[in-house]
Design a protein around this motif. Structure first.
Motif, mmCIF file in Angstrom:
data_model
loop_
_atom_site.group_PDB
_atom_site.id
_atom_site.type_symbol
_atom_site.label_atom_id
_atom_site.label_comp_id
_atom_site.label_asym_id
_atom_site.label_seq_id
_atom_site.Cartn_x
_atom_site.Cartn_y
_atom_site.Cartn_z
ATOM 1 N N TYR A 105 0.666 -1.363 -0.111
ATOM 2 C CA TYR A 105 -0.012 -0.023 0.192
ATOM 3 C C TYR A 105 0.862 1.269 0.143
ATOM 4 O O TYR A 105 0.844 2.294 0.636
ATOM 5 C CB TYR A 105 -0.908 -0.024 1.136
ATOM 6 N N SER A 137 -2.080 3.198 -1.328
ATOM 7 C CA SER A 137 -3.014 2.326 -2.429
ATOM 8 C C SER A 137 -2.269 1.270 -2.747
ATOM 9 O O SER A 137 -0.893 1.235 -2.785
ATOM 10 C CB SER A 137 -3.502 3.159 -3.666
ATOM 11 N N ASP A 138 -2.947 0.400 -3.228
ATOM 12 C CA ASP A 138 -2.126 -1.002 -3.464
ATOM 13 C C ASP A 138 -2.340 -1.230 -5.196
ATOM 14 O O ASP A 138 -1.933 -2.170 -5.880
ATOM 15 C CB ASP A 138 -2.949 -2.275 -3.059
ATOM 16 N N GLY A 139 -2.774 0.144 -5.852
ATOM 17 C CA GLY A 139 -2.791 -0.008 -7.295
ATOM 18 C C GLY A 139 -2.928 1.271 -7.755
ATOM 19 O O GLY A 139 -2.933 2.249 -7.116
ATOM 20 N N ASN A 145 -8.847 -0.151 -7.042
ATOM 21 C CA ASN A 145 -7.716 -0.235 -6.129
ATOM 22 C C ASN A 145 -8.295 -0.202 -4.563
ATOM 23 O O ASN A 145 -9.283 0.374 -4.537
ATOM 24 C CB ASN A 145 -6.750 0.565 -6.577
ATOM 25 N N HIS A 146 -7.419 -0.631 -3.721
ATOM 26 C CA HIS A 146 -7.693 -0.492 -2.332
ATOM 27 C C HIS A 146 -7.016 0.676 -2.069
ATOM 28 O O HIS A 146 -5.855 0.846 -2.442
ATOM 29 C CB HIS A 146 -7.237 -1.738 -1.396
ATOM 30 N N HIS A 147 -7.610 1.449 -1.338
ATOM 31 C CA HIS A 147 -6.809 2.978 -0.756
ATOM 32 C C HIS A 147 -7.046 3.470 0.414
ATOM 33 O O HIS A 147 -8.308 3.096 0.845
ATOM 34 C CB HIS A 147 -6.852 3.814 -1.957
ATOM 35 N N ARG A 168 -12.319 0.293 -1.001
ATOM 36 C CA ARG A 168 -12.020 -0.060 -2.351
ATOM 37 C C ARG A 168 -12.816 0.934 -3.472
ATOM 38 O O ARG A 168 -14.080 1.230 -3.280
ATOM 39 C CB ARG A 168 -12.363 -1.542 -2.552
ATOM 40 N N THR A 187 -11.804 -3.487 2.093
ATOM 41 C CA THR A 187 -10.215 -2.987 2.129
ATOM 42 C C THR A 187 -9.781 -3.295 3.467
ATOM 43 O O THR A 187 -8.474 -3.314 3.789
ATOM 44 C CB THR A 187 -10.492 -1.410 1.712
#
Length: 233
Positions: A105, A137-139, A145-147, A168, A187
């Motif tokens: 993240y 964030s993971d993307g 994305n999860h953030h 998410r 998330t």
């Protein structure tokens, strides 16, 4: 699926300035914020914790106007992190940032910023701290994305406390690019598990913040009123 070229993404990013509307009126001083009785939960051993992510205008965040079934979507605090190990707030922040990065993240751009969270008697600005469209964030911003945003650290007896609002989001391209709500709970569970897997923090029992909304006017989506609690071992 057709790959979107970097130049096209840059052009689209110009249409999506951190997913936030332009601020035109003067912003209030965060020191003037006064939480209402339904906006704070007194948590044993942790002290007062604000129930909502707070905007630059000192109002509960509502996902930039996102509506679910015609209702306003309120953004709840759903994660707490207690650092009993670090000796200073700077060390606690560095530990948290390193753990978030190790959990996948790391800070990423093109998110709205300038939010705050109430801990104790004051608002703490969001981490990452630059205020330039960063969130954990993971993307990338252009896919689901999860953030989330983290607030603190607040000094409490025996350590430092952070709160966070994590969720998410999906990417909407038409009729106008923007981020849309997917889930708060998914998330929360994903990030809590990933942080625990780093070994930096240990998952403890959830904390009931009582911040689930389900009225004809407002909702907190799939949020159940609970915040995951992570502590240093």
């Amino acid at each position: 699926m057709t790959r979107i070229l970097p130049a096209a993404l840059l052009a689209l990013s110009a249409l999506l300035p951190a997913c936030a509307p332009t601020q035109t009126r003067p912003l209030p001083d965060p020191a003037t914020y006064r939480a209402g009785p339904t906006d704070v939960t007194a948590v044993p051993d942790l002290g007062p914790v604000g129930r909502w992510m707070i905007t630059k205008t000192l109002e509960p965040a509502t996902w930039l106007g996102e509506r679910i079934g015609g209702r306003t979507l309120r953004e709840p605090i759903n994660l707490l992190i207690l650092d009993r190990t670090s000796a200073t707030p700077e060390a606690a922040t560095a530990r948290l940032t390193a753990a978030m990065t190790a959990a996948g993240y790391g800070p990423k751009t093109m998110h709205s910023d300038g939010y705050s969270g109430l801990l104790g008697e004051r608002l703490y600005p969001q981490l990452p701290p630059t205020g330039k469209g960063l969130a954990f964030s993971d993307g990338p911003w252009y896919v689901s994305n999860h953030h989330g945003r983290v607030f603190g650290p607040a000094p409490i007896q025996g350590g430092f406390l952070f709160s966070a609002a994590v969720s998410r989001e999906d990417m909407r391209w038409l009729p106008r690019p923007g981020h849309t709500y997917n889930s708060f709970t998914v998330t929360r569970e994903d990030l809590a598990a990933r942080l625990a897997a780093t070994g930096v923090y240990t998952r403890a029992a959830n904390v009931n913040l009582g911040n689930r909304l389900d009225t004809p006017q407002e909702t907190t989506g799939d949020h159940d009123g609970q915040a995951a609690l992570l502590t240093t071992p």
